[in-house]
Scaffold this motif. Sequence first.
Motif, mmCIF file in Angstrom:
data_model
loop_
_atom_site.group_PDB
_atom_site.id
_atom_site.type_symbol
_atom_site.label_atom_id
_atom_site.label_comp_id
_atom_site.label_asym_id
_atom_site.label_seq_id
_atom_site.Cartn_x
_atom_site.Cartn_y
_atom_site.Cartn_z
ATOM 1 N N ASN A 10 0.823 -1.209 0.000
ATOM 2 C CA ASN A 10 0.000 0.000 0.000
ATOM 3 C C ASN A 10 0.858 1.261 0.000
ATOM 4 O O ASN A 10 0.549 2.229 -0.709
ATOM 5 C CB ASN A 10 -0.956 0.004 1.194
ATOM 6 N N SER A 49 2.313 1.703 -3.478
ATOM 7 C CA SER A 49 1.290 2.216 -4.388
ATOM 8 C C SER A 49 1.109 3.722 -4.202
ATOM 9 O O SER A 49 1.034 4.482 -5.167
ATOM 10 C CB SER A 49 -0.028 1.480 -4.145
ATOM 11 N N TRP A 50 1.069 4.147 -2.943
ATOM 12 C CA TRP A 50 0.926 5.574 -2.649
ATOM 13 C C TRP A 50 2.130 6.361 -3.168
ATOM 14 O O TRP A 50 1.972 7.407 -3.796
ATOM 15 C CB TRP A 50 0.745 5.783 -1.149
ATOM 16 N N SER A 77 2.006 6.717 -6.843
ATOM 17 C CA SER A 77 0.980 7.681 -7.263
ATOM 18 C C SER A 77 1.481 9.115 -7.161
ATOM 19 O O SER A 77 1.088 9.971 -7.943
ATOM 20 C CB SER A 77 -0.307 7.501 -6.452
ATOM 21 N N LEU A 122 0.066 5.215 -11.649
ATOM 22 C CA LEU A 122 -1.049 4.571 -10.956
ATOM 23 C C LEU A 122 -0.885 3.065 -11.032
ATOM 24 O O LEU A 122 -0.980 2.468 -12.093
ATOM 25 C CB LEU A 122 -2.378 5.017 -11.567
ATOM 26 N N TRP A 123 -0.614 2.485 -9.886
ATOM 27 C CA TRP A 123 -0.449 1.035 -9.780
ATOM 28 C C TRP A 123 -1.320 0.543 -8.645
ATOM 29 O O TRP A 123 -1.256 1.048 -7.530
ATOM 30 C CB TRP A 123 1.010 0.683 -9.505
ATOM 31 N N GLU A 124 -2.150 -0.400 -8.955
ATOM 32 C CA GLU A 124 -3.019 -0.984 -7.939
ATOM 33 C C GLU A 124 -2.920 -2.493 -8.023
ATOM 34 O O GLU A 124 -2.554 -3.049 -9.048
ATOM 35 C CB GLU A 124 -4.464 -0.551 -8.158
ATOM 36 N N THR A 125 -3.278 -3.130 -6.929
ATOM 37 C CA THR A 125 -3.250 -4.572 -6.890
ATOM 38 C C THR A 125 -4.522 -5.081 -6.236
ATOM 39 O O THR A 125 -5.211 -4.342 -5.544
ATOM 40 C CB THR A 125 -2.003 -5.077 -6.142
ATOM 41 N N ASP A 126 -4.779 -6.319 -6.459
ATOM 42 C CA ASP A 126 -5.949 -6.975 -5.888
ATOM 43 C C ASP A 126 -5.500 -7.761 -4.662
ATOM 44 O O ASP A 126 -4.519 -8.512 -4.725
ATOM 45 C CB ASP A 126 -6.533 -7.907 -6.956
#
Length: 115
Positions: A56, A59-60, A63, A68-72
């Motif tokens: 997390n 990711s922040w 950003s 922009l990188w997000e994960t599940d």
Amino acid sequence: FFERVLDNLKILNYENEYLRKFNKNAAPFTPLQFLEDLSKVGISLNRYHQFKTFVNLSSWLLSIIGCLWETDDMQIPNTVAASLLVACQEAGIDPIVCQNISPSELTPGYGFGVC
């Protein structure tokens, strides 16, 4: 070493920008946050929590520089770590640095690869 990282996070105002938005119940990071297995020193109850915090935060940070990188949360940690390394390369982090870190070094959420 992480104390320097922690100082840089404070410059980025992570306590207000990251902790309050993404991890409201979390205490500010300690100098041991990503250096040691926090479950062994009584700070965290489970190791996955440390990895999730690292993901997390990554990711922040990405950003902030426009990536922009997000994960599940349902993805296998090794898959998440590999995806993070690719995102770091795409964000302009030295590819040699990224290539010298394996996804398995990131999945504990602490240690040399994480720092």
